[in-house]
Motif scaffolding. Structure first.
Motif, PDB file in Angstrom:
ATOM      1  N   GLN A   1       0.855  -1.232   0.009  1.00 49.45           N
ATOM      2  CA  GLN A   1       0.004  -0.207   0.115  1.00 49.45           C
ATOM      3  C   GLN A   1       0.961   1.142   0.016  1.00 49.45           C
ATOM      4  O   GLN A   1       0.387   2.531  -0.434  1.00 49.45           O
ATOM      5  CB  GLN A   1      -0.993   0.063   1.290  1.00 49.45           C
ATOM      6  CG  GLN A   1      -1.961  -1.050   1.307  1.00 49.45           C
ATOM      7  CD  GLN A   1      -3.000  -1.044   2.159  1.00 49.45           C
ATOM      8  OE1 GLN A   1      -2.639  -1.699   3.417  1.00 49.45           O
ATOM      9  NE2 GLN A   1      -4.091  -0.324   2.209  1.00 49.45           N
TER      10      GLN A   1
ATOM     11  N   TRP B   1      -0.770  -9.891   2.419  1.00 49.05           N
ATOM     12  CA  TRP B   1      -1.731  -9.808   1.202  1.00 49.05           C
ATOM     13  C   TRP B   1      -0.677  -9.928  -0.109  1.00 49.05           C
ATOM     14  O   TRP B   1      -1.124 -10.141  -1.001  1.00 49.05           O
ATOM     15  CB  TRP B   1      -2.899  -8.912   1.056  1.00 49.05           C
ATOM     16  CG  TRP B   1      -3.678  -8.917   2.484  1.00 49.05           C
ATOM     17  CD1 TRP B   1      -3.623  -9.520   3.468  1.00 49.05           C
ATOM     18  CD2 TRP B   1      -4.749  -7.899   2.316  1.00 49.05           C
ATOM     19  NE1 TRP B   1      -4.697  -9.242   4.247  1.00 49.05           N
ATOM     20  CE2 TRP B   1      -5.212  -8.046   3.709  1.00 49.05           C
ATOM     21  CE3 TRP B   1      -5.125  -6.794   1.558  1.00 49.05           C
ATOM     22  CZ2 TRP B   1      -6.329  -7.319   4.316  1.00 49.05           C
ATOM     23  CZ3 TRP B   1      -6.185  -6.064   2.212  1.00 49.05           C
ATOM     24  CH2 TRP B   1      -6.639  -6.452   3.364  1.00 49.05           C
TER      25      TRP B   1
ATOM     26  N   TYR C   1     -12.935  -1.669  12.703  1.00 47.23           N
ATOM     27  CA  TYR C   1     -13.624  -0.289  11.717  1.00 47.23           C
ATOM     28  C   TYR C   1     -15.043  -0.260  12.067  1.00 47.23           C
ATOM     29  O   TYR C   1     -15.376   0.957  12.159  1.00 47.23           O
ATOM     30  CB  TYR C   1     -13.276  -0.529  10.494  1.00 47.23           C
ATOM     31  CG  TYR C   1     -11.834  -0.422  10.117  1.00 47.23           C
ATOM     32  CD1 TYR C   1     -11.102  -1.672  10.174  1.00 47.23           C
ATOM     33  CD2 TYR C   1     -11.171   0.696   9.694  1.00 47.23           C
ATOM     34  CE1 TYR C   1      -9.707  -1.491   9.547  1.00 47.23           C
ATOM     35  CE2 TYR C   1      -9.889   0.854   9.542  1.00 47.23           C
ATOM     36  CZ  TYR C   1      -9.246  -0.408   9.436  1.00 47.23           C
ATOM     37  OH  TYR C   1      -7.719  -0.206   9.129  1.00 47.23           O
TER      38      TYR C   1
ATOM     39  N   TRP D   1     -19.017   2.508   5.783  1.00 44.03           N
ATOM     40  CA  TRP D   1     -18.967   1.823   7.096  1.00 44.03           C
ATOM     41  C   TRP D   1     -19.575   2.844   7.971  1.00 44.03           C
ATOM     42  O   TRP D   1     -19.182   3.791   8.296  1.00 44.03           O
ATOM     43  CB  TRP D   1     -17.370   1.522   7.576  1.00 44.03           C
ATOM     44  CG  TRP D   1     -16.938   0.566   6.492  1.00 44.03           C
ATOM     45  CD1 TRP D   1     -17.484  -0.232   5.634  1.00 44.03           C
ATOM     46  CD2 TRP D   1     -15.637   0.336   6.604  1.00 44.03           C
ATOM     47  NE1 TRP D   1     -16.670  -0.851   4.761  1.00 44.03           N
ATOM     48  CE2 TRP D   1     -15.289  -0.647   5.488  1.00 44.03           C
ATOM     49  CE3 TRP D   1     -14.278   0.639   7.200  1.00 44.03           C
ATOM     50  CZ2 TRP D   1     -13.977  -0.869   4.971  1.00 44.03           C
ATOM     51  CZ3 TRP D   1     -13.100   0.322   6.760  1.00 44.03           C
ATOM     52  CH2 TRP D   1     -13.180  -0.692   5.667  1.00 44.03           C
TER      53      TRP D   1
ATOM     54  N   TRP E   1      -4.827   3.262  11.773  1.00 45.49           N
ATOM     55  CA  TRP E   1      -4.781   3.191  10.224  1.00 45.49           C
ATOM     56  C   TRP E   1      -5.256   4.445   9.396  1.00 45.49           C
ATOM     57  O   TRP E   1      -6.381   4.621   9.590  1.00 45.49           O
ATOM     58  CB  TRP E   1      -5.720   1.776   9.840  1.00 45.49           C
ATOM     59  CG  TRP E   1      -5.254   1.754   8.460  1.00 45.49           C
ATOM     60  CD1 TRP E   1      -5.868   2.359   7.398  1.00 45.49           C
ATOM     61  CD2 TRP E   1      -4.391   1.013   7.908  1.00 45.49           C
ATOM     62  NE1 TRP E   1      -5.343   2.021   6.146  1.00 45.49           N
ATOM     63  CE2 TRP E   1      -4.360   0.876   6.575  1.00 45.49           C
ATOM     64  CE3 TRP E   1      -3.252  -0.072   8.555  1.00 45.49           C
ATOM     65  CZ2 TRP E   1      -3.427   0.329   5.579  1.00 45.49           C
ATOM     66  CZ3 TRP E   1      -2.207  -0.536   7.560  1.00 45.49           C
ATOM     67  CH2 TRP E   1      -2.469  -0.309   6.250  1.00 45.49           C
TER      68      TRP E   1
ATOM     69  N   PHE F   1      -7.289   7.350   4.237  1.00 48.18           N
ATOM     70  CA  PHE F   1      -7.284   6.928   5.812  1.00 48.18           C
ATOM     71  C   PHE F   1      -5.976   7.409   6.626  1.00 48.18           C
ATOM     72  O   PHE F   1      -5.976   7.548   7.681  1.00 48.18           O
ATOM     73  CB  PHE F   1      -6.902   5.385   5.890  1.00 48.18           C
ATOM     74  CG  PHE F   1      -8.164   4.540   5.913  1.00 48.18           C
ATOM     75  CD1 PHE F   1      -8.689   4.191   4.431  1.00 48.18           C
ATOM     76  CD2 PHE F   1      -8.960   4.106   6.688  1.00 48.18           C
ATOM     77  CE1 PHE F   1      -9.793   3.342   4.229  1.00 48.18           C
ATOM     78  CE2 PHE F   1     -10.266   3.423   6.575  1.00 48.18           C
ATOM     79  CZ  PHE F   1     -10.554   2.951   5.195  1.00 48.18           C
TER      80      PHE F   1
HETATM   81  O1  LIG Z   1      -9.594  -0.558   4.751  1.00 44.48           O
HETATM   82  C1  LIG Z   1      -8.759  -0.108   5.681  1.00 44.48           C
HETATM   83  C2  LIG Z   1      -7.553  -1.115   6.105  1.00 44.48           C
HETATM   84  N1  LIG Z   1      -8.223  -2.281   6.582  1.00 44.48           N
HETATM   85  N2  LIG Z   1      -7.435  -3.440   7.050  1.00 44.48           N
HETATM   86  C3  LIG Z   1      -6.175  -3.691   6.303  1.00 44.48           C
HETATM   87  C4  LIG Z   1      -5.777  -2.362   5.468  1.00 44.48           C
HETATM   88  O2  LIG Z   1      -4.913  -2.969   4.523  1.00 44.48           O
HETATM   89  C5  LIG Z   1      -6.823  -1.543   4.976  1.00 44.48           C
HETATM   90  O3  LIG Z   1      -6.154  -0.565   4.240  1.00 44.48           O
END
Ligand SMILES: OC[C@H]1NNC[C@@H](O)[C@@H]1O
Length: 449
Positions: free
Chosen positions: A21, A122, A299, A328, A402, A418
């Motif tokens: 990311q 991931w 979240y 959300w 986050w 974010f």
């Molecule tokens: O959706 C926001 C975050 N949620 N948890 C995993 C992260 O990689 C996401 O950016």
């Protein structure tokens, strides 16, 4: 009278990111593609075809970013390590890839910021996916253990907190079942097979970690957990909650902490996927090996009503609360409920909120600032929920916002921000948002007003 909410002196105030990311530099120093490089370059998979090719260029700008963390005063930094930098090909270790993380950790330690490493967030190497589907292949456990072992060898003496996996629900259900994330499969049997191998790889890595006896280091896993609530007091809606809770939460919590998959969900799933022939003797013992802490990513909550036609007999209904850019519902009280439930039903181990944060429409105003007061409000309310849990004896040790930076929000690309630090992707300029200055104050005083 202003209500002062106090946190323990040794509370771990952090920020979190992940490799794909923010890093960019996808072809640098030996890195080979991950499944997210492939997925994001596949037509229609991400918002406007956005990819992590450049992202926040953190691979080159990490010193600046660590300095920003220092300015904010964070005590810990949760980042993830890109597997394709460490093993660009099966069995072929890439020291140049490891060197980036050694440089990053050096910068952190110089500023007395605790490095917290997520081993898998991931970015599965494409070579692993090409061997019978990556996590669908039980061999993935072996590949993962080889990767994790090398990290422990090279960084185990400087990284005190290790997280085996980030959100296995996402890397299995969302990725192999729902199809929204890489590799984009839509097969429930595959989703549960992937989940099983991911959990198994977690347990095997913990065993290796224990054998290496790394002084002062601890290991855990991070789960994204979504408390489910009934749309009404009707018995059928309560049944819908049971299945929604099993789907989102118990399918991962139970094997890790109770050593078995939840019976009700196995029964429900067996109607769809047939035999659980991918579970072997001893697997659940491995998955449930003792860990040192639980990471919780929170979240939002879900509200569900019964739906006979849905596989889970449950259908989401929108909550009454304010929604974020992700759609959300904002529900800090559900975080309190979740933590109390985890304490009551699962574990007395230390817990960390390894992710909590929010996406809103952020704009740089005339004064060159980002007045993200809604994000301040969101974080403040969730911190109050955490403080209440701690006050009642809850074993919660830290909180990671986050995210540090605006970054590549997976299928949403760069359309969702974010960060507590704004990133201008044209210039890569970083701008501390008002929330960063507010968080700095909270960390300094250890209280929220
Ligand atoms: O959706 C926001 C975050 N949620 N948890 C995993 C992260 O990689 C996401 O950016």
């Amino acid at each position: 009278m202003i209500e002062l909410v106090k946190f323990p002196k040794d509370f771990t105030w952090g920020v979190a990111t992940s490799s794909y990311q923010i890093e960019g530099a996808v072809n640098e120093d030996g890195r080979t593609p991950s499944i997210w490089d492939t997925f994001s370059k596949t037509e229609g998979k991400t918002y406007q075809g956005h990819t992590g090719d450049v992202a926040c260029d953190h691979y080159h700008r990490y010193k600046e970013d660590v300095q920003i963390m220092k300015e904010i005063g964070v005590k810990a930094y949760r980042f993830s390590i890109a597997w394709p930098r460490i093993f660009p090909e099966e069995g072929k270790y890439n020291p140049k890839g490891m060197d980036f993380y050694k440089r990053l950790v050096d910068e952190l330690l110089k500023r007395e910021i605790i490095p917290v490493a997520t081993i898998y967030h991931w970015d599965l190497p494409q070579w692993a996916y090409e061997k019978n589907g990556g996590w669908l292949n039980r061999e993935s456990v072996k590949w993962y253990v080889e990767y994790a072992s090398k990290l422990f060898e090279e960084l185990g003496d400087v990284i005190p907190l290790w997280i085996t996996h980030n959100e296995p629900w996402c890397s299995s259900i969302l990725s192999y079942g729902i199809g929204e994330h890489a590799p984009g499969h839509k097969d429930w049997r595959e989703a549960l097979i992937a989940a099983h191998h991911i959990l198994l790889s977690h347990g095997e890595a913990v065993k290796v970690f224990r054998d290496m006896n790394l002084k002062g280091a601890q290991i855990g896993i991070t789960l994204n957990l979504t408390p489910a609530y009934p749309a009404s007091e009707k018995e059928e809606d309560k049944l819908a909650v049971q299945y929604a809770d099993g789907f989102a939460n118990r399918w991962f919590l139970d094997p890790i902490f109770k050593g078995n998959y939840p019976e009700d969900m196995m029964e429900l799933y067996s109607k769809i996927i047939g035999e659980f022939d991918f579970i072997r003797e001893g697997d659940l013992e491995t998955i449930s090996v003792p860990i040192d802490f639980l990471g919780v990513n929170y979240y939002t909550r879900s509200i569900v009503k019964y739906n006979e036609d849905s596989m889970l007999k449950a259908e989401n209904v929108p909550g009454p609360g304010k929604k974020t850019e992700m759609g959300w519902e904002i529900s800090p009280e559900s975080l309190y409920d979740l933590l109390k439930r985890l304490d009551r039903e699962y574990t007395k181990l230390p817990m960390y909120i390894t992710e909590n944060g929010v996406a809103f429409k952020d704009e740089v105003t005339e004064d060159g600032r980002v007045h993200d007061y809604e994000r301040i409000e969101y974080i403040k309310e969730h911190l109050k929920a955490i403080a209440r849990f701690i006050e009642e004896g809850g074993n919660l040790k830290g909180y990671f916002v986050w995210s540090l930076l605006d970054n590549f929000e997976w299928a949403h690309g760069y359309s969702k921000r974010f960060g507590i630090v704004y990133v201008d992707y044209e210039t890569q300029k970083r701008i501390l948002k008002d929330s960063a200055f507010w968080y700095k104050g909270v960390i300094e005083k250890g209280v929220i007003e």
